[in-house]
Design a protein around this motif. Structure first.
Motif, mmCIF file in Angstrom:
data_model
loop_
_atom_site.group_PDB
_atom_site.id
_atom_site.type_symbol
_atom_site.label_atom_id
_atom_site.label_comp_id
_atom_site.label_asym_id
_atom_site.label_seq_id
_atom_site.Cartn_x
_atom_site.Cartn_y
_atom_site.Cartn_z
ATOM 1 N N TYR A 1 -21.603 74.388 -17.225
ATOM 2 C CA TYR A 1 -20.790 73.256 -17.670
ATOM 3 C C TYR A 1 -21.608 72.172 -18.371
ATOM 4 N N LEU A 2 -22.921 72.342 -18.449
ATOM 5 C CA LEU A 2 -23.785 71.258 -18.893
ATOM 6 C C LEU A 2 -23.519 70.857 -20.342
ATOM 7 N N ARG B 1 -21.016 66.918 -24.130
ATOM 8 C CA ARG B 1 -20.033 66.619 -25.188
ATOM 9 C C ARG B 1 -19.048 65.558 -24.710
ATOM 10 N N LYS B 2 -18.598 65.645 -23.469
ATOM 11 C CA LYS B 2 -17.666 64.661 -22.920
ATOM 12 C C LYS B 2 -18.337 63.284 -22.802
ATOM 13 N N GLU C 1 -33.009 61.869 -17.976
ATOM 14 C CA GLU C 1 -34.122 61.177 -17.332
ATOM 15 C C GLU C 1 -34.033 61.209 -15.814
ATOM 16 N N HIS C 2 -32.800 61.184 -15.262
ATOM 17 C CA HIS C 2 -32.624 60.986 -13.823
ATOM 18 C C HIS C 2 -32.136 62.217 -13.067
ATOM 19 N N VAL C 3 -31.746 63.291 -13.767
ATOM 20 C CA VAL C 3 -31.174 64.469 -13.119
ATOM 21 C C VAL C 3 -32.037 65.693 -13.410
ATOM 22 N N TRP C 4 -32.199 66.536 -12.387
ATOM 23 C CA TRP C 4 -32.869 67.829 -12.517
ATOM 24 C C TRP C 4 -31.860 68.918 -12.182
ATOM 25 N N MET C 5 -31.807 69.963 -13.002
ATOM 26 C CA MET C 5 -30.817 71.021 -12.835
ATOM 27 C C MET C 5 -31.474 72.311 -12.350
#
Length: 423
Positions: A323-324, A329-330, A352-356
């Motif tokens: 979904y990334l 896009r959203k 910057e703040h999220v790791w997947m």
């Protein structure tokens, strides 16, 4: 091949990687030991009881025997989230690997789960797990619940019960596994914001007892005032302390309470058997994990959490990543529609703040392209049936990355997230 030299290896993780490199054939080829961000334990029989006051247990978790099989009774209702909460015998790690590979053999899902074994000691004992970690060629692991991420949903209308579950479970976890065991096993305490004052007190207790990460489910927070966004200002005291402490928040797949509005039966289990057929019946519930994570993650951005709390670090684990691109896009559309709301580009802040942590069956190359290799982390989901048979089977998913990129994804990013970085 990029190899970390001894002066560059953080002391947090014990022996130099060079002294370990030749002890495992894959490690010898890599030149370092990967750090697995997604391992699990199976809970002891008293995990939800040992530290819960006796008077509260009927409102939290009890045991019941029905037709010769033991079940958890959660909030006074029999839970069938798993059919065997005593875990013995247990399906083998990665049992569904072929199914999630596209099921080339055309087997039924339940056929994959028939091969079971006596419960291995390493699923419930930390010293046995240490030996397995070494044999698997891993440097260290993050360790998460199996059932512990399911029961908040079943108790969400009883905030006191949720709080008792949280504090009791974390004390069991600290006793049996620890939050930082020999710099190898990093058990993540489970936190709920249902009562923000108690959550903040619990967070402080976890920090004082060595927690390196905290974990919560991707879901709205059910409070005495009803459901609230995790970014609602009523939770600011909690997030301010997380920000100040510099501890990583892991949002991990669990029962997030997503209703299917009649398209499928309610409940956590995402597969069932069609009536009268004896065959696996697919439904939209197979996508609940991704839907829940998408909504939690995008909400944190829309609520400007990374502007309000600039030291927050969030790791999305076992939530998938398909979904990334859609999420970006959203966010781009919302930034353009409401330019006065966003202080900074929400996509830049997300990166910057999220790791997947992509599912192994996702396109890891695509996620690296969207996030950057410095914000993608490797997790095997071992020893769960949906994960890898062995953690380093994941290496085939990162074969197209450069040596530098692989080092970040397989080890260094999770190393960094394990360190407290106070604001």
């Amino acid at each position: 091949m990029l190899v970390c030299s001894p002066p560059e290896c953080p002391p947090l993780f014990g022996r130099s990687v060079l002294s370990m490199a030749m002890e495992h054939p894959v490690v010898a080829e890599l030149g370092y030991q990967p750090f697995d961000c997604d391992n699990h334990y199976y809970e002891a029989e008293d995990a939800f009881i040992r530290h819960v006051p006796e008077a509260m247990r009927p409102r939290v978790v009890q045991w019941a025997e029905i037709d010769g099989r033991r079940y958890h009774v959660v909030g006074g209702k029999v839970s069938r989230a798993v059919v065997n909460p005593t875990w013995n015998p247990i399906a083998k790690p990665g049992a569904l690997h072929g199914f999630f590979r596209g099921n080339p053999e055309g087997r039924g899902m339940l056929d994959y789960l028939k091969d079971r074994e006596p419960l291995p000691a390493e699923y419930m004992d930390r010293d046995a797990r240490l030996a397995v970690i070494e044999d698997q060629g891993l440097e260290a692991i993050w360790l998460f619940p199996t059932l512990g991420v399911l029961y908040e949903e079943e108790l969400k209308h009883d905030v006191e019960a949720v709080s008792a579950l949280m504090s009791g479970f974390n004390r069991w976890l600290h006793e049996d596994w620890g939050f930082d065991y020999q710099n190898k096993i990093f058990g993540s305490p489970y936190l709920s914001l249902a009562d923000v004052d108690l959550a903040t007190i619990e967070l402080e207790w976890c920090l004082n007892h060595g927690a390196r990460t905290i974990v919560m489910r991707p879901a709205p927070v059910w409070t005495v005032h009803g459901p609230r966004s995790p970014g609602d200002p009523m939770f600011d005291a909690f997030w301010a302390r997380v920000d100040e402490a510099g501890i990583t928040t892991v949002v991990h797949a669990g029962d997030s309470g997503y209703s299917t509005q009649g398209y499928a039966e309610d409940g956590f289990v995402s597969f069932g058997v069609g009536a009268g057929t004896g065959r696996y019946r697919p439904s939209i519930k197979a996508f609940n994990i991704e839907r829940a994570a998408h909504d939690w993650l995008i909400t944190m951005s829309l609520e400007k959490m990374y502007t309000r709390f600039p030291n927050l670090r969030v790791a999305s684990v076992e939530n998938g990543s398909d979904y990334l691109a859609h999420m970006f896009r959203k966010l781009r559309q919302q930034r353009e529609k409401t330019p006065r709301w966003f202080d900074h580009d929400p996509i830049d802040l997300f990166r910057e703040h999220v790791w997947m942590n992509p599912f192994w069956e996702d396109d890891v190359d695509e996620v690296v392209g969207l996030m950057g290799a410095d914000h993608v982390i490797f997790g095997s989901d071992w020893p769960h049936v949906e994960g890898m048979p062995t953690p380093l089977d994941y290496l085939s998913e990162v074969k197209n990355l450069s040596d530098d990129e692989r080092l970040l994804v397989l080890r260094d990013n999770t190393r960094g997230l394990t360190e407290l970085r106070p604001g």
